[in-house]
Design an enzyme around this catalytic site. Structure first.
Site, PDB file in Angstrom:
ATOM      1  N   TYR A 437       0.807  -1.231   0.000  1.00 25.32           N
ATOM      2  CA  TYR A 437       0.000   0.000   0.000  1.00 25.32           C
ATOM      3  C   TYR A 437       0.839   1.280   0.000  1.00 25.32           C
ATOM      4  O   TYR A 437       2.041   1.229   0.089  1.00 25.32           O
ATOM      5  CB  TYR A 437      -1.085  -0.013   1.060  1.00 25.32           C
ATOM      6  CG  TYR A 437      -0.751  -0.149   2.527  1.00 25.32           C
ATOM      7  CD1 TYR A 437       0.500   0.036   3.041  1.00 25.32           C
ATOM      8  CD2 TYR A 437      -1.789  -0.454   3.418  1.00 25.32           C
ATOM      9  CE1 TYR A 437       0.727  -0.073   4.407  1.00 25.32           C
ATOM     10  CE2 TYR A 437      -1.570  -0.561   4.781  1.00 25.32           C
ATOM     11  CZ  TYR A 437      -0.313  -0.364   5.265  1.00 25.32           C
ATOM     12  OH  TYR A 437      -0.099  -0.459   6.597  1.00 25.32           O
ATOM     13  N   GLU A 438       0.186   2.382  -0.176  1.00 26.51           N
ATOM     14  CA  GLU A 438       0.849   3.684  -0.375  1.00 26.51           C
ATOM     15  C   GLU A 438       1.777   3.672  -1.577  1.00 26.51           C
ATOM     16  O   GLU A 438       2.852   4.273  -1.550  1.00 26.51           O
ATOM     17  CB  GLU A 438       1.631   4.099   0.870  1.00 26.51           C
ATOM     18  CG  GLU A 438       0.794   4.721   1.952  1.00 26.51           C
ATOM     19  CD  GLU A 438      -0.157   5.770   1.421  1.00 26.51           C
ATOM     20  OE1 GLU A 438      -1.351   5.643   1.724  1.00 26.51           O
ATOM     21  OE2 GLU A 438       0.267   6.689   0.698  1.00 26.51           O
TER      22      GLU A 438
END
Lengths: 593, 593
Positions: A437-438
């Site tokens: 994620y990110e």
């Protein structure tokens, strides 16, 4: 059990990553060493005593959704309120909004320990801080007045709403809609997925930051706007009003971070959720990048935090667990497995990778801080580029290391590591999301190679490499036999980085974009490993006035990393320069069933 | 969804791993290519159609223990009975006991596909086959007559009971007791943990193989005996009689393989479980090694099977999922992510590591088969040593690759990979046990370095290296530009292996045992990677008379592995020769809290 490594953290801040540069600045005139030590110690105490015991509970309990409401695990609401009462949420926020105004470096240090305590717990406030940063930079005074202080204090929490089913890494595909109301507000419609802390019972209100498109917006990412959408509307007197038209439609069943509710959010089922524009129309991505860049570092710190916890877990087990007889062990009976060379190898790798992640994350925070205190354009550009260079490395290398370290932790536990009650497996399951994620680590690598290497025509990356060389030279000049092959291995890895960098810059200059993209992932690792080896060596070099045991420990750690892990760069470099042709020739689609 | 790669499996058996050597032997006179193809195809059909659909169900359902009985997941009993009705359980068992008498190579191929279908399902019969092998070699005729045929058919299943809380890697610490009865049987007492398929509802009886000590046994592993302990006693007429004094006390809550019941077994709570000696008193470890060696290969094949499944899963997702625009993609809209270079890199790595694991596991099975058909001492010794050399590599490298490939599969899925419903995470959770059980991969590395390298004074390992060189030479001589840097990279890795081997043999000759132990793990990986590169190259070389597309595919795969992964050996070699001093200087115990 988790013991906050406060001495190592303080040492790394001060002597490896340049906290002194900030302490000399007038903005941080009051930030003496004693205050730094006190903050680190108190954050560590809170992490170890209040947060760490909640981690296993959360893994088992999860965050069930019932009657449209998400419940956090037992003890979490109390811990969260103790945490915000301590003022921790606004550590680096602007004092004007009620924050403590401390540097990002100290936030990074505290965040490491909170993540060691519980990654699922620490991630919630991380999102809030992202919302605070976006609002500080881009929101109108009116919005700030209404929301900012309560987000800074942690009375309310924030979320980031980017992802949709068809729009993950590629925000061009975003479909959520915003329509203008006559009063200057907007009606928001659409579905968002993977929304961390999208709903929960920790705070009375939740402030969603939502990306959506206006009806007349250009296609692609230049047609995306950012909106503030509160769960409960807020009156001019600050009182909570009606429920907004946003609801949680589901909570994901994930591999790990079970304490963090990952929600599907539905906006506008009943006529449109009321939203307020942040920044300008169609400029939402720029606002979001403010949140995302710091969030990327924060995710790197998750990898670091879990790595430290997993290392301590495995170390304590290895000292207690007895099997077999270690070479040279003269005692009766079985030896602690911590004496077996193969286990020592794993523990050393865990420890050195953890310290590398720490030093790189703190160095990245330092660059962010330096950008904000720079008093001229040159300095601001240099440090902004440096932060840009370090952010993808901090995110990707630290999260890969998080997984690698947690996996070694499972391995050291043997069969017990695979049993959930032991807790070693949870670290691995938790850590596994952070490379995703990110911005996946692949995206980070592409960002590094395509956007960050060409900064200032290559001057930034070449200056960075020169700094690494200077450290290798200092190791060589120190003439300490305890360093073993450190200087040689460091120099070899820096040469690999130089060659790989030349390859990447030429590929881009010559328009061989696919060649650059093909080697992006190993390139990031070469850069991260070289930097990591150099920072460990710097820690050893700067320990000469420390107690002898700490000097020996840091020297051994640097040496071990350079002799054991750093050799990877040779293969990675040849991979980068050789493998692009085969990768491009590979037709995956022809093989699918 | 899983599609059995029957063509690749048959090709690897025949053209890479030497099935022809067996087909030329009188024992396998009837094993023509058509029969091989038919067996592989039918095993693949069963795996894909009958077993694969059970995998996700099992992960969710687990194997609950209620009222002292373990229940397997829905559909498992039916699938198991269809499977034994197909005669699959006794594939390589002696025809005298009702087996099919086929080579281990074919068992390995079938086992790969069953593990791709469901690792939790395939592991049960693996244990039964281990019990069959131990009985074939060591049990009395009386025991054989009573039990063997029903274990070979799969009517009953078997277990291996080694581990106790204080005795995992170190069987010296084993405490389970056996006392002699007057009638030649024994009373067994003690607790065993981590017993795979210790209890279940697939068969009416379960035959436990249990290690225990006699009262007058010598200390250590020379005082361990092996006993057969049936769940239900068996009358002379073969009818099931009274319940034996063995019970399941718990089922572990594990990170993965939820369909495989991992049991704590209690023997002798009520006066002693009745057991029958297998082999001689105090020689139980030798009997157990018969089971363990083949079980180690079987665990390697688990890594392989899960890797293939994870690869197909990720490949299909990457072809369907669209995000961004791949370089050079001219079409409208987003590209399938399978066209992005960084995703292609991951898919190629997954595919090549899977094929490496396949070739090494089959080569190991080939050596085991060659041992059993050897018609002179020289041949028997050579192939026995070769099997000994390959077994730890097959176990450790294939299981490490299983984890690495499954982890890349999660990564390719992005956020979806972390959501359990997708199934990608299950592969990683399942695969993670394989580097641990049947001797951790650290133990495998130590076995390779300390026991296998010194075989015949180093002649075996040096001959092995010479064979790898011959393949590299053949690649160079082929002059096919499609091989890219394959020959160079292969030669470089073989040189690394030679240097590392010299280091290991010298260390042992000079009594520097800790030095050898310190580098054991990277040594195994250097050997496995070099062998893997060579076997992929051999597959490409032997594809010249295959359809052009297969030749191109195998050449690209070999090239990609050698250019991308094989470069690791440089760093591993320097690690081996450099890092022993730092590892030994590391005092982990001083750091524990």
């Amino acid at each position: 059990m988790y013991r906050a490594p406060v001495d190592e953290i303080a040492f790394t801040l001060k002597h490896v990553c340049g906290l002194g540069d900030l302490q000399q600045n007038t903005r941080y005139a009051e930030l003496g060493d004693d205050l730094v030590d006190a903050i680190v110690a108190e954050a560590g105490r809170f992490a170890a005593e209040e947060i760490a015991p909640l981690n296993a509970v959360a893994d088992k309990h999860g965050t069930p959704l019932q009657d449209g409401k998400v419940t956090t695990p037992p003890g979490w609401r109390e811990a969260y309120h103790a945490w915000i009462d301590g003022g921790w949420n606004g550590l680096s926020a602007d004092p004007e909004s009620g924050g403590q105004g401390l540097p990002q470096m100290l936030s990074a240090a505290a965040l490491e320990m909170w993540n060691s305590g519980s990654m699922s717990f620490a991630i919630g406030p991380t999102l809030t801080i992202g919302a605070v940063e976006a609002m500080e930079k881009h929101a109108s005074d009116e919005l700030k007045a209404k929301y900012l202080a309560r987000l800074v204090s942690g009375e309310w929490m924030g979320t980031m709403n980017l992802t949709e089913p068809q729009a993950g890494s590629d925000l061009n595909a975003l479909r959520a809609r915003a329509e203008r109301n006559d009063d200057g507000t907007y009606r928001i419609f659409g579905q968002k997925i993977f929304i961390t802390y999208g709903d929960h019972d920790l705070t009375d209100n939740i402030i969603h930051m939502v990306l959506a498109r206006l009806p007349d917006a250009p296609a692609g990412t230049r047609g995306i706007s950012l909106f503030l959408v509160p769960k409960f509307l807020v009156g001019d007197d600050g009182a909570l009003g009606a429920r907004n038209d946003v609801r949680v439609a589901g909570v994901e069943h994930k591999m790990g971070i079970h304490g963090s509710p990952t929600c599907t959010m539905i906006y506008g089922d009943d006529g449109g959720a009321t939203g307020w524009l942040i920044g300008e129309e169609n400029r939402g991505l720029a606002c979001m990048f403010t949140m995302m860049n710091n969030a990327r570092l924060a995710v790197g710190i998750q990898g670091l935090g879990v790595a430290e916890r997993a290392y301590q877990h495995a170390l304590n087990y290895a000292v207690e667990r007895k099997q077999g007889r270690a070479p040279g062990d003269k005692g009766e009976g079985m030896s602690p497995i911590a004496r077996h060379p193969d286990i020592k190898r794993m523990l050393l790798t865990m420890k050195s990778k953890t310290q590398v992640a720490r030093a790189i994350c703190y160095a990245c925070a330092h660059a962010i801080d330096m950008t904000s205190i720079a008093d001229d354009d040159e300095g601001r550009t240099f440090w902004n580029e440096r932060a840009g260079l370090l952010t993808p490395i901090a995110k990707a290398l630290s999260t890969d290391f998080g997984v690698e370290v947690a996996s070694l932790g499972v391995q050291i536990h043997g069969g017990m590591g695979y049993i959930e009650e032991t807790g070693a497996a949870q670290h691995l399951r938790d850590a596994r999301i952070a490379p995703i994620y990110e911005g996946t680590n692949g995206i980070q690598s592409i960002d590094l190679v395509m956007r960050k290497l060409p900064q200032s025509g290559g001057t930034q990356i070449n200056g960075f490499i020169a700094e690494l060389k200077a450290i290798a030279d200092e190791v060589a000049a120190s003439n300490r036999p305890e360093f073993g092959a450190t200087a040689d291995r460091l120099n070899a890895s820096i040469r690999d980085l130089e060659e790989a960098t030349e390859f990447m810059l030429s590929a881009q200059a010559e328009g061989r974009i696919a060649d650059a993209l093909s080697g992006a992932t190993p390139y990031l690792r070469v850069a991260g490993l070289s930097l990591g080896g150099a920072l460990l060596a710097k820690g050893a070099l700067r320990s000469v006035s420390e107690p002898a045991a700490r000097l020996a420990e840091r020297t051994l750690l640097a040496r071990s990393f350079c002799e054991t892990v750093l050799g990877e760069t040779a293969g990675l470099k040849s991979d980068i320069v050789l493998s692009a042709e085969a990768i491009q020739a590979f037709d995956a689609e022809a093989l699918a069933s």
